[in-house]
Design a protein around this motif. Structure first.
Motif, mmCIF file in Angstrom:
data_model
loop_
_atom_site.group_PDB
_atom_site.id
_atom_site.type_symbol
_atom_site.label_atom_id
_atom_site.label_comp_id
_atom_site.label_asym_id
_atom_site.label_seq_id
_atom_site.Cartn_x
_atom_site.Cartn_y
_atom_site.Cartn_z
ATOM 1 N N SER A 195 0.849 -1.410 0.541
ATOM 2 C CA SER A 195 -0.134 -0.129 -0.232
ATOM 3 C C SER A 195 0.902 1.235 -0.036
ATOM 4 C CB SER A 195 -1.195 -0.032 1.239
ATOM 5 O OG SER A 195 -0.084 -0.118 2.855
ATOM 6 N N PHE A 196 0.230 2.476 -0.477
ATOM 7 C CA PHE A 196 0.955 3.553 -0.556
ATOM 8 C C PHE A 196 0.016 4.356 -0.311
ATOM 9 C CE2 PHE A 196 0.384 2.841 -5.110
ATOM 10 C CZ PHE A 196 -0.131 4.468 -5.944
ATOM 11 N N SER A 197 0.664 6.271 -0.080
ATOM 12 C CA SER A 197 -0.540 6.501 -0.258
ATOM 13 C C SER A 197 0.555 8.328 -0.421
ATOM 14 C CB SER A 197 -0.809 7.396 1.074
ATOM 15 O OG SER A 197 0.231 7.279 2.639
ATOM 16 N N PHE A 198 -0.350 9.155 -0.590
ATOM 17 C CA PHE A 198 0.479 10.520 -1.287
ATOM 18 C C PHE A 198 -0.984 11.679 -0.961
ATOM 19 C CE2 PHE A 198 -1.556 8.570 -5.146
ATOM 20 C CZ PHE A 198 -2.268 9.815 -5.480
ATOM 21 N N THR A 199 -0.379 12.813 -0.118
ATOM 22 C CA THR A 199 -0.947 14.307 -0.727
ATOM 23 C C THR A 199 -1.580 15.340 -1.656
ATOM 24 O OG1 THR A 199 -1.439 13.452 1.704
ATOM 25 C CG2 THR A 199 -2.172 15.692 1.141
ATOM 26 N N LEU A 200 -2.247 15.708 -1.759
ATOM 27 C CA LEU A 200 -2.036 16.536 -3.010
ATOM 28 C C LEU A 200 -2.647 18.050 -2.528
ATOM 29 C CD1 LEU A 200 -3.659 15.323 -6.297
ATOM 30 C CD2 LEU A 200 -1.310 15.536 -5.853
ATOM 31 N N ALA A 201 -1.783 18.978 -2.825
ATOM 32 C CA ALA A 201 -2.453 20.501 -1.629
ATOM 33 C C ALA A 201 -2.943 20.896 -2.614
ATOM 34 C CB ALA A 201 -1.095 20.457 -1.697
ATOM 35 N N ASP B 274 1.448 -5.776 -15.648
ATOM 36 C CA ASP B 274 1.225 -5.024 -16.665
ATOM 37 C C ASP B 274 -0.120 -6.013 -16.918
ATOM 38 O OD1 ASP B 274 1.778 -2.036 -15.981
ATOM 39 O OD2 ASP B 274 2.884 -2.546 -18.155
ATOM 40 N N ARG B 275 0.661 -7.245 -17.638
ATOM 41 C CA ARG B 275 -0.303 -8.335 -17.931
ATOM 42 C C ARG B 275 -0.613 -9.363 -16.803
ATOM 43 N NH1 ARG B 275 0.196 -9.545 -23.472
ATOM 44 N NH2 ARG B 275 1.873 -8.231 -24.971
ATOM 45 N N GLY B 276 -0.816 -9.430 -15.379
ATOM 46 C CA GLY B 276 -1.694 -9.740 -14.465
ATOM 47 C C GLY B 276 -0.632 -10.998 -14.155
ATOM 48 N N ILE B 277 1.059 -10.612 -13.973
ATOM 49 C CA ILE B 277 1.793 -11.684 -13.636
ATOM 50 C C ILE B 277 2.525 -11.593 -12.840
ATOM 51 C CG2 ILE B 277 3.598 -12.818 -14.412
ATOM 52 C CD1 ILE B 277 3.122 -12.612 -17.312
ATOM 53 N N LYS B 278 2.046 -12.552 -11.471
ATOM 54 C CA LYS B 278 2.989 -12.180 -10.178
ATOM 55 C C LYS B 278 4.619 -11.731 -10.520
ATOM 56 C CE LYS B 278 -0.166 -12.329 -7.134
ATOM 57 N NZ LYS B 278 -0.892 -11.151 -5.800
ATOM 58 N N LEU B 279 4.868 -10.964 -9.283
ATOM 59 C CA LEU B 279 6.260 -10.772 -9.190
ATOM 60 C C LEU B 279 7.050 -11.103 -8.482
ATOM 61 C CD1 LEU B 279 5.949 -6.306 -11.033
ATOM 62 C CD2 LEU B 279 6.864 -8.414 -12.136
ATOM 63 N N PRO B 280 8.577 -11.083 -8.268
ATOM 64 C CA PRO B 280 8.949 -12.122 -7.416
ATOM 65 C C PRO B 280 8.805 -11.209 -6.019
ATOM 66 C CG PRO B 280 11.126 -11.685 -9.270
ATOM 67 C CD PRO B 280 8.912 -10.816 -9.613
ATOM 68 N N ALA B 281 9.082 -11.897 -4.683
ATOM 69 C CA ALA B 281 8.755 -11.435 -3.925
ATOM 70 C C ALA B 281 10.176 -10.966 -3.188
ATOM 71 C CB ALA B 281 8.381 -12.220 -2.938
ATOM 72 N N THR B 282 10.525 -11.293 -4.035
ATOM 73 C CA THR B 282 12.269 -11.010 -3.748
ATOM 74 C C THR B 282 13.021 -9.609 -3.994
ATOM 75 O OG1 THR B 282 13.365 -12.123 -5.471
ATOM 76 C CG2 THR B 282 13.556 -12.983 -3.187
ATOM 77 N N GLU B 283 12.179 -9.053 -4.565
ATOM 78 C CA GLU B 283 12.612 -7.384 -5.678
ATOM 79 C C GLU B 283 12.304 -6.671 -4.381
ATOM 80 O OE1 GLU B 283 14.579 -4.894 -6.950
ATOM 81 O OE2 GLU B 283 14.855 -6.586 -8.632
ATOM 82 N N THR B 284 12.569 -5.280 -4.389
ATOM 83 C CA THR B 284 12.456 -4.117 -3.823
ATOM 84 C C THR B 284 11.482 -3.632 -4.371
ATOM 85 O OG1 THR B 284 13.964 -4.528 -1.872
ATOM 86 C CG2 THR B 284 13.240 -2.377 -2.611
ATOM 87 N N TYR B 285 11.104 -2.817 -4.438
ATOM 88 C CA TYR B 285 9.298 -1.907 -5.638
ATOM 89 C C TYR B 285 8.926 -0.582 -4.382
ATOM 90 C CZ TYR B 285 8.846 -6.434 -7.634
ATOM 91 O OH TYR B 285 8.986 -7.620 -8.319
ATOM 92 N N SER B 286 9.277 0.173 -5.681
ATOM 93 C CA SER B 286 8.625 1.704 -5.268
ATOM 94 C C SER B 286 7.539 2.326 -6.012
ATOM 95 C CB SER B 286 9.614 2.198 -4.626
ATOM 96 O OG SER B 286 10.582 2.313 -5.973
ATOM 97 N N VAL B 287 7.102 3.177 -5.416
ATOM 98 C CA VAL B 287 6.043 3.695 -7.051
ATOM 99 C C VAL B 287 6.555 5.317 -7.071
ATOM 100 C CG1 VAL B 287 4.207 5.080 -6.587
ATOM 101 C CG2 VAL B 287 3.977 2.318 -5.203
ATOM 102 N N GLU C 281 9.008 9.787 -5.602
ATOM 103 C CA GLU C 281 8.822 8.503 -5.574
ATOM 104 C C GLU C 281 8.278 8.062 -3.513
ATOM 105 O OE1 GLU C 281 12.448 4.476 -6.014
ATOM 106 O OE2 GLU C 281 12.959 6.693 -6.195
ATOM 107 N N ILE C 282 7.660 6.939 -3.782
ATOM 108 C CA ILE C 282 6.609 7.145 -2.687
ATOM 109 C C ILE C 282 7.203 5.139 -2.388
ATOM 110 C CG2 ILE C 282 4.768 6.544 -1.819
ATOM 111 C CD1 ILE C 282 3.354 8.243 -3.569
ATOM 112 N N PRO C 283 7.548 4.842 -0.929
ATOM 113 C CA PRO C 283 8.012 3.927 -0.706
ATOM 114 C C PRO C 283 6.620 3.145 -0.724
ATOM 115 C CG PRO C 283 8.325 5.067 1.075
ATOM 116 C CD PRO C 283 7.677 6.387 -0.222
ATOM 117 N N LEU C 284 6.552 1.233 -0.479
ATOM 118 C CA LEU C 284 5.933 0.912 -0.776
ATOM 119 C C LEU C 284 5.915 0.373 1.231
ATOM 120 C CD1 LEU C 284 5.414 -1.365 -3.862
ATOM 121 C CD2 LEU C 284 2.913 -0.325 -3.021
ATOM 122 N N GLN C 285 4.596 -0.054 1.315
ATOM 123 C CA GLN C 285 4.638 -0.162 3.267
ATOM 124 C C GLN C 285 3.587 -1.590 2.595
ATOM 125 O OE1 GLN C 285 5.034 1.791 5.458
ATOM 126 N NE2 GLN C 285 5.965 3.081 4.197
#
Length: 994
Positions: free
Chosen positions: A22-28, A68-81, A755-759
């Protein structure tokens, strides 16, 4: 297996490593947003959304861990938004090269390949024709006091024939046409000056233009490939109408009132004909003959005067106020010459000798009647006051002069423009094919302001060059001189645009071959395309300097900038159509085509992968890929940014050019045959792969000719930047506006990337009871498939077989992902039905065994693309049945033929829910519209779109509303009436109960 979700609790968090976050952001302040998931190495693996507007405040989102094609990505990778926000504006500012008073609409002059092909005056109106018009009227008129306001008097969707000649007296206007789709056929028809209605010739006969209008009273109908009309003239005082056909050496003479053929004369190469104010005939024939004749009532000619010394006479016309005959003389002359009708003595000349063969500079006393390749159809037309108009076809303008030969005004309307360019180092210079315009950015674009035609570089370009490609990559280089490229069999030849004189041909072609572009800095950017399984390479040839003639030179050995990984079917892979490198060094690849493979010129497979991607500099790595293709069966709305439509019947010519300025990337999509029309759509991206916005419109959204923002076949858009940092997008137009379009893009300083970290989720959950049962009726349906017993996911069709005997009269198909392009959402279901004989077919969905206590509701989106209402030969209903097969609710649309124009009425359980004019309602209902059917205490409430909800009793009073068992889509064909196909699209259908 049916899947009913009894929600006994709400999951506040469910997090397992590698399953998203999950992630969140705030727009002014409110902003347009796009977001994507990236690996730690900076690669975009999932576009979450593009071009979505959010209000100010906090926004919370989740990612499901899929690509984008609905395939689960590896759990070992680090992702951010990465989140992209902006308030960029894209404004259509108007057009260049069209002198019309209005920016759009029916009063705008709009040629197709020409400004005009013929012009004649009667009273206070000029009547003109425009030649080939691609399904639209090829004729119109204007008031002499308002020449840049067209009046259209045939319906806007009428193919009137390819009208090339016009003549007029005080009562009637005569038109010479050919059938654009049977080009050997030609004919003449007439309209009344008083009301613009067709004239009824007592000796005429019917002619139907193929794919167009039927004329009930045409004359001079000739069905011969070489018998096309080459001249048309009518007497003002007398009763004769003349039709010339040069290729069969024929001059036909008709009674202008009845249409009766009086005589047919043999005249070698009879071309332009006219009558002077004494009703004597003037005619161009042979190679250079211009002669006058007296003509009898029976069509016999007696020679009078012969004019000699002409180079290449193309058109002639006589003054109505003086004894003057004028002739447009081509060849080495390119001038209008004037002679006495009584003596043949020369009375004067208008125009610069040699025209544009000598110099490319445009002036008001210079004409372009022909060029190195051949003739262009021209004309001279006199107003009743003795002023005259000269068609300057090479410049797509008609010039108006006083009787004293002083310039007064013009009508300019560019024809189809397939090649547009802007000098990126001097953005005041804009090219449309061979024409160059000067742009004054300090003035608004209108028919009179903001632009000036300054050069025509085309006269000396021979047939050795590809006339369809025109100029490419025009740029002023570091030596202050301006260069471009013309394509020949040897390659792309360097040409120079000097300040004075004509185009300079260098005779040199760069070693980069064909697949290169000239960049703003003078380098050549090239792409070596490899097959699937290989590696394509982006290279740069730096500019090294200039030779003694001023020709630019580049290194023979290129520098490799980027290389693709081993290519897959999904990867973008195509030669460049525009500059490829962003200011951050990313190499951008764009695939504008939709077809992967042809066999015997027929598409066999389609490009179903990504159409846009970015390569990392000096690495074999895709940084991002986007514009994922829809499926070929897709028939829905134009897809959002991030997608590339290969459906909607588009052909291979789907996309246009790639445009890059700094970190801004714009792809174009002109959509040839998209929904049997075209589009003018653009996706604007930042060079991180996320969209800033989508702008432009489609033909389906237009309501009139010359709709602001719409263009046909805008093949070569060009993007430039001004000193203030704003962008301008220029593009051509096939027919909508007959001009070059300009969009202004402002607010680029509002673009922000964060860049927003994923929780990561935890295993912690929270249980909260809820009262509703939710049944997703679309869950489990496959993407882009035909519904069968094996993949039905609770749906059932009867009969089970697909039928595509005739897609309009005998068809029954049930498919998924036809109106829904995003494969990450549940597919839609699309049904098409027609039968020429009585039959009833159904598609049903089992609703399970819900236990209803107080109420239930069915909600979702429905669409009826192109449907006719019930009341003719095909009827359809959307129904809910109880366990005994009794109808609880029924939603349908019926025709009401008692109202004029015909109306359509929407019903829910026989109660009127909404009404509207049939064609308008059909357009509205063709798009997905919300439908909610709620049942409580034996009453049914229907809510559809913006219609006011209605409540009705059960359709069948004996039905058990507490036991809904079946959703049924029922189609019925009956005897009589025309047969058409009924369609129904269903999306996001959910059944809820309490």
């Amino acid at each position: 297996m049916q899947k009913i979700l009894y929600l006994l609790f709400t999951c506040i968090s469910l997090n397992v490593l590698g399953q998203g976050g999950s992630f969140s952001f705030t727009l002014a302040r409110p902003a347009t947003t796009s977001a994507g998931v990236y690996t730690q190495g900076g690669t975009l693996v999932r576009t979450l959304w593009n071009d979505v507007k959010y209000p100010s405040g906090k926004v919370e989102k989740d990612w499901d861990g899929k690509d984008d094609r609905g395939i689960k990505l590896p759990a070992t990778e680090t992702y951010s938004v990465k989140l992209l926000t902006n308030n960029v504006k894209h404004t259509w500012e108007g057009t260049i090269g069209n002198s019309s008073d209005s920016a759009g609409g029916l009063s705008k002059h709009r040629g197709y390949y020409h400004c005009m092909r013929g012009l004649a005056f009667s009273g206070s109106y000029g009547y003109f024709c425009t030649g080939y018009s691609e399904g639209s009227p090829s004729l119109g008129k204007f008031n002499v006091n308002r020449p840049n306001q067209k009046t259209q008097f045939f319906t806007s969707n009428t193919q009137s024939g390819d009208i090339n000649y016009v003549a007029a007296d005080n009562e009637m206007v005569y038109w010479g046409a050919l059938d654009a789709n049977i080009r050997g056929n030609s004919f003449v028809f007439a309209t009344n000056v008083s009301n613009d209605k067709e004239v009824v010739f007592t000796r005429g006969s019917a002619y139907t233009v193929k794919y167009g209008k039927t004329y009930t009273n045409a004359i001079s109908i000739v069905k011969a490939g070489n018998g096309l009309i080459t001249g048309l003239a009518v007497q003002k005082k007398g009763n004769l109408l003349l039709v010339a056909r040069a290729d069969i050496n024929e001059l036909q003479i008709f009674d202008k009132k009845t249409g009766a053929l009086i005589n047919t004369l043999t005249v070698p190469a009879a071309r332009s004909v006219c009558f002077d104010r004494n009703d004597d005939l003037w005619m161009i024939s042979g190679k250079t003959n211009l002669e006058s004749f007296s003509i009898s009532k029976t069509g016999q000619l007696t020679p009078k005067i012969s004019i000699t010394g002409l180079e290449d006479p193309a058109a002639t016309q006589a003054s109505p106020t003086a004894d003057i005959i004028s002739v447009a003389d081509g060849g080495n002359s390119q001038q209008v010459k004037f002679y006495s009708t009584s003596t043949g003595k020369e009375l004067g000349i208008l125009g610069t000798a040699g025209g544009y063969f000598a110099d490319a500079t445009v002036t008001d006393n210079k004409f372009y009647f022909n060029d190195a390749v051949g003739k262009r159809l021209t004309f001279i037309a006199y107003q009743p006051n003795g002023s005259f108009w000269v068609n300057d076809p090479g410049n797509f303008r008609v010039q108006h002069y006083s009787p004293e030969k002083k310039f007064i005004d013009r009508i300019m309307s560019l024809g189809a423009t397939y090649s547009t360019w802007v000098d990126k180092n001097d953005i005041t210079r804009v090219w449309a094919d061979y024409l160059e315009f000067n742009i004054d950015y300090g003035k608004r674009l209108s028919g009179k302001t903001g632009w000036t035609l300054v050069k025509n570089w085309g006269a000396n370009i021979s047939s050795a060059y590809d006339k369809s490609e025109k100029f490419k990559f025009i740029t002023t280089l570091s030596n202050g001189r301006t260069y471009g490229f013309l394509r020949s069999k040897a390659g792309r030849e360097i040409v120079e645009f000097p300040a004075k004189g004509q185009l300079r041909f260098s005779g040199r072609t760069p070693t980069a071959g064909f697949n290169f572009v000239l960049a703003k800095d003078g380098s050549l950017q090239s792409y070596t395309k490899a097959p699937v399984g290989g590696r394509s390479v982006v290279t740069v040839f730096p500019l090294t300097g200039f030779d003694t003639q001023g020709n630019p030179g580049w290194t023979s050995q290129p520098t490799i900038l980027a290389t693709t990984p081993l290519l897959t079917e999904d990867d973008p892979n195509a030669a460049p159509r525009g500059e490829m490198i962003t200011s951050t060094g990313k190499a951008i690849i764009f695939v504008p085509n939709s077809v992967k493979k042809f066999v015997d010129r027929k598409p066999q497979s389609w490009l179903t992968g990504y159409h846009l991607g970015a390569l990392a500099k000096d690495k074999e790595q895709w940084l991002w890929r986007t514009e994922l293709a829809t499926n070929r069966n897709y028939k829905g709305e134009y897809p959002a940014a991030g997608f590339f439509d290969i459906g909607n019947s588009v052909n291979d010519n789907a996309g246009g050019s790639l445009c890059i300025v700094d970190q801004n990337i714009i792809t174009s999509y002109h959509g040839e045959f998209w929904k049997n029309g075209q589009t003018n759509k653009y996706n604007h991206y930042w060079d991180n792969g996320l969209a800033i916005a989508q702008f432009g419109i489609t033909r389906a959204e237009t309501r009139e000719h010359a709709t602001p923002g719409m263009a046909g076949n805008a093949l070569t858009p060009v993007l430039v930047k001004n000193a203030a940092g704003d962008l301008y997008l220029y593009h051509g137009d096939e027919s909508d506006h007959a001009a070059v379009h300009r969009w202004k893009i402002t607010g680029l300083n509002t673009i922000r990337e964060q860049e927003i970290p994923l929780q990561r989720r935890t295993a912690q959950t929270s249980l909260q009871p809820v009262r509703k049962n939710i049944f997703n009726l679309m869950e489990g349906l496959p993407y882009n498939a035909t519904l069968t017993d094996e993949n039905a996911a609770g749906w059932q069709r009867f009969p089970a077989e697909e039928n595509t005997t005739d897609l309009y009269t005998d068809v029954f198909t049930v498919n998924t992902s036809v109106l829904q392009h995003d494969r990450m959402e549940d597919p839609d279901l699309f049904i098409k039905f027609a039968k020429p004989t009585p039959a009833e077919y159904t598609v049903t969905r089992d609703l399970g065994l819900l236990k209803i206590q107080r109420s239930w509701s069915l909600s979702g989106l429905v669409a009826y693309p192109g449907n006719m209402p019930n009341g003719q030969s095909i009827w359809q209903y959307l129904e809910v049945l109880d366990e005994d097969g009794k109808i609880i609710s029924s939603f349908y649309v019926e025709m009401n033929r008692n109202m004029k124009p015909f109306s359509a009425q929407i019903f829910g359980n026989r109660r009127l829910l909404g009404t509207g004019e049939e064609h308008q309602l059909r357009r509205t209902m063709s798009k997905f519209t919300s439908l909610n059917i709620s049942v409580s205490k034996g009453a049914v409430t229907f809510t559809y779109g913006q219609q006011k909800p209605i409540t009705a009793p059960l359709f069948d009073p004996a039905a058990n509303w507490k036991k809904p068992k079946l959703l049924r889509c029922r189609f019925k064909s009956v005897n009589g009436g025309s047969v058409y196909a009924a369609t129904l699209g269903l999306k996001n259908l959910v059944l809820t109960s309490e």
